[in-house]
Motif scaffolding. Sequence first.
Motif, PDB file in Angstrom:
ATOM      1  N   VAL A 195       0.857  -1.193   0.000  1.00  0.00           N
ATOM      2  CA  VAL A 195       0.000   0.000   0.000  1.00  0.00           C
ATOM      3  C   VAL A 195       0.889   1.237   0.000  1.00  0.00           C
ATOM      4  N   SER A 196       0.714   2.099  -0.985  1.00  0.00           N
ATOM      5  CA  SER A 196       1.556   3.294  -1.106  1.00  0.00           C
ATOM      6  C   SER A 196       0.761   4.586  -0.974  1.00  0.00           C
ATOM      7  N   SER A 197      -0.458   4.498  -0.447  1.00  0.00           N
ATOM      8  CA  SER A 197      -1.291   5.688  -0.299  1.00  0.00           C
ATOM      9  C   SER A 197      -2.190   5.555   0.923  1.00  0.00           C
ATOM     10  N   SER A 198      -2.095   6.511   1.848  1.00  0.00           N
ATOM     11  CA  SER A 198      -3.001   6.522   2.999  1.00  0.00           C
ATOM     12  C   SER A 198      -4.439   6.704   2.552  1.00  0.00           C
ATOM     13  N   GLU A 199      -4.635   7.533   1.540  1.00  0.00           N
ATOM     14  CA  GLU A 199      -5.980   7.780   1.033  1.00  0.00           C
ATOM     15  C   GLU A 199      -6.586   6.496   0.472  1.00  0.00           C
ATOM     16  N   GLY A 200      -5.792   5.755  -0.307  1.00  0.00           N
ATOM     17  CA  GLY A 200      -6.279   4.498  -0.858  1.00  0.00           C
ATOM     18  C   GLY A 200      -6.614   3.493   0.226  1.00  0.00           C
ATOM     19  N   LEU A 201      -5.791   3.460   1.273  1.00  0.00           N
ATOM     20  CA  LEU A 201      -6.058   2.535   2.368  1.00  0.00           C
ATOM     21  C   LEU A 201      -7.365   2.866   3.068  1.00  0.00           C
ATOM     22  N   ARG A 202      -7.649   4.146   3.227  1.00  0.00           N
ATOM     23  CA  ARG A 202      -8.920   4.538   3.856  1.00  0.00           C
ATOM     24  C   ARG A 202     -10.103   4.115   2.984  1.00  0.00           C
ATOM     25  N   TYR A 203      -9.962   4.268   1.669  1.00  0.00           N
ATOM     26  CA  TYR A 203     -11.021   3.795   0.776  1.00  0.00           C
ATOM     27  C   TYR A 203     -11.261   2.302   0.982  1.00  0.00           C
ATOM     28  N   LEU A 204     -10.172   1.535   1.083  1.00  0.00           N
ATOM     29  CA  LEU A 204     -10.307   0.091   1.245  1.00  0.00           C
ATOM     30  C   LEU A 204     -11.042  -0.252   2.538  1.00  0.00           C
ATOM     31  N   VAL A 205     -10.621   0.361   3.632  1.00  0.00           N
ATOM     32  CA  VAL A 205     -11.262   0.076   4.918  1.00  0.00           C
ATOM     33  C   VAL A 205     -12.747   0.430   4.869  1.00  0.00           C
ATOM     34  N   ASP A 206     -13.078   1.550   4.230  1.00  0.00           N
ATOM     35  CA  ASP A 206     -14.479   1.963   4.128  1.00  0.00           C
ATOM     36  C   ASP A 206     -15.309   0.976   3.308  1.00  0.00           C
ATOM     37  N   LEU A 207     -14.692   0.360   2.299  1.00  0.00           N
ATOM     38  CA  LEU A 207     -15.424  -0.556   1.426  1.00  0.00           C
ATOM     39  C   LEU A 207     -15.622  -1.934   2.037  1.00  0.00           C
ATOM     40  N   LEU A 208     -14.729  -2.322   2.937  1.00  0.00           N
ATOM     41  CA  LEU A 208     -14.800  -3.659   3.515  1.00  0.00           C
ATOM     42  C   LEU A 208     -15.891  -3.753   4.583  1.00  0.00           C
ATOM     43  N   ASP A 209     -16.527  -4.917   4.651  1.00  0.00           N
ATOM     44  CA  ASP A 209     -17.457  -5.180   5.750  1.00  0.00           C
ATOM     45  C   ASP A 209     -16.672  -5.716   6.944  1.00  0.00           C
ATOM     46  N   ALA A 210     -17.359  -6.126   7.981  1.00  0.00           N
ATOM     47  CA  ALA A 210     -16.682  -6.581   9.205  1.00  0.00           C
ATOM     48  C   ALA A 210     -15.778  -7.775   8.921  1.00  0.00           C
ATOM     49  N   GLU A 211     -16.241  -8.702   8.083  1.00  0.00           N
ATOM     50  CA  GLU A 211     -15.422  -9.865   7.739  1.00  0.00           C
ATOM     51  C   GLU A 211     -14.136  -9.423   7.039  1.00  0.00           C
ATOM     52  N   GLY A 212     -14.281  -8.527   6.065  1.00  0.00           N
ATOM     53  CA  GLY A 212     -13.117  -8.070   5.326  1.00  0.00           C
ATOM     54  C   GLY A 212     -12.132  -7.316   6.205  1.00  0.00           C
ATOM     55  N   ARG A 213     -12.641  -6.500   7.111  1.00  0.00           N
ATOM     56  CA  ARG A 213     -11.744  -5.754   8.000  1.00  0.00           C
ATOM     57  C   ARG A 213     -10.988  -6.694   8.930  1.00  0.00           C
ATOM     58  N   THR A 214     -11.629  -7.790   9.333  1.00  0.00           N
ATOM     59  CA  THR A 214     -10.937  -8.776  10.170  1.00  0.00           C
ATOM     60  C   THR A 214      -9.792  -9.410   9.397  1.00  0.00           C
ATOM     61  N   TYR A 215     -10.066  -9.780   8.146  1.00  0.00           N
ATOM     62  CA  TYR A 215      -8.986 -10.317   7.303  1.00  0.00           C
ATOM     63  C   TYR A 215      -7.857  -9.307   7.158  1.00  0.00           C
ATOM     64  N   LEU A 216      -8.199  -8.057   6.851  1.00  0.00           N
ATOM     65  CA  LEU A 216      -7.188  -7.027   6.612  1.00  0.00           C
ATOM     66  C   LEU A 216      -6.336  -6.801   7.856  1.00  0.00           C
ATOM     67  N   ALA A 217      -6.984  -6.791   9.019  1.00  0.00           N
ATOM     68  CA  ALA A 217      -6.252  -6.526  10.262  1.00  0.00           C
ATOM     69  C   ALA A 217      -5.152  -7.552  10.506  1.00  0.00           C
ATOM     70  N   GLU A 218      -5.347  -8.782  10.010  1.00  0.00           N
ATOM     71  CA  GLU A 218      -4.397  -9.857  10.283  1.00  0.00           C
ATOM     72  C   GLU A 218      -3.460 -10.142   9.110  1.00  0.00           C
ATOM     73  N   THR A 219      -3.574  -9.384   8.036  1.00  0.00           N
ATOM     74  CA  THR A 219      -2.744  -9.609   6.846  1.00  0.00           C
ATOM     75  C   THR A 219      -1.548  -8.672   6.862  1.00  0.00           C
ATOM     76  N   PRO A 220      -0.334  -9.175   6.571  1.00  0.00           N
ATOM     77  CA  PRO A 220       0.808  -8.268   6.466  1.00  0.00           C
ATOM     78  C   PRO A 220       0.576  -7.207   5.379  1.00  0.00           C
ATOM     79  N   VAL A 221       0.774  -5.948   5.757  1.00  0.00           N
ATOM     80  CA  VAL A 221       0.607  -4.833   4.825  1.00  0.00           C
ATOM     81  C   VAL A 221       1.937  -4.084   4.778  1.00  0.00           C
ATOM     82  N   PHE A 222       2.541  -4.056   3.599  1.00  0.00           N
ATOM     83  CA  PHE A 222       3.854  -3.441   3.410  1.00  0.00           C
ATOM     84  C   PHE A 222       3.665  -2.014   2.903  1.00  0.00           C
ATOM     85  N   VAL A 223       4.253  -1.037   3.590  1.00  0.00           N
ATOM     86  CA  VAL A 223       4.076   0.379   3.240  1.00  0.00           C
ATOM     87  C   VAL A 223       5.440   1.053   3.173  1.00  0.00           C
ATOM     88  N   PRO A 224       5.631   1.988   2.225  1.00  0.00           N
ATOM     89  CA  PRO A 224       6.952   2.585   2.030  1.00  0.00           C
ATOM     90  C   PRO A 224       7.168   3.924   2.732  1.00  0.00           C
TER      91      PRO A 224
END
Length: 263
Positions: A195-224
Amino acid sequence: MTHPRPLAGRTIVVTRPAAQAAPLAEAIAAAGGLPLIFPLLEISPVADLAPVHAAAARLAECALAIFISPNAVEHAWPAIQAAGGWPAGGPIPAAVGQGTVKALAARGVHGCIAPTERFDSEALLALPALAKPAVDGKKVLIFRGDGGRELLADTLRERGAQVDCIACYRRQGPSGGVAPLLAAWRGGQLDALTVSSSEGLRYLVDLLDAEGRTYLAETPVFVPHARIAENAQSLGLRQVVLTDGADAGLLAGLHAYNWPHDE
């Protein structure tokens, strides 16, 4: 011994805008990974291009022209060409990152000043060419996306510059929904995101439901960038990996990561 294909079998999501995703995706594939291109930002021209053309027509009057991203170069360039191209002896070109420097060089604009380590507004503002003695009383154009950070413009104004910010493209979140990501997560086939954009990450979190946010919280996210890492943590992500800048930094971080069940 270093594994020649350190990402073998790993599905890595590349979230850069579609036009900029290929180099990182190809590097992931070359390391054995399975890139999943899923842009978090969709880029399009602004509806009203008149201000972009007006700015391009007065480039020669300016001391400094700053391009925030490769997208800014791409979407400002038709107007610059229509105004006669980059003016001889015109403004000093400046950029936040090396990708933007390359985008300008590909169009014949050389001598661009840019940070060489951290790639953000703060690092650009630290360069001598943007110090108060260099910009006081001078005209500066900033080509950027709509709704960009105000730090650069505000600081240059504090230093005495006459700054015009020109929005030449707009950003929006993914229009196609997040079904591909959810399907990959549910199938146990999503190992990490870049993920190279804070704005893009916020869009993703907003689009995900509770299940998706749980997956995202536990997935390695590499940021520069540290600022993106801080935003990711504030959004509840628990496995945030801060890398060096640009695609090269993200790729090095992916290679060095201690993947589970790695033999």
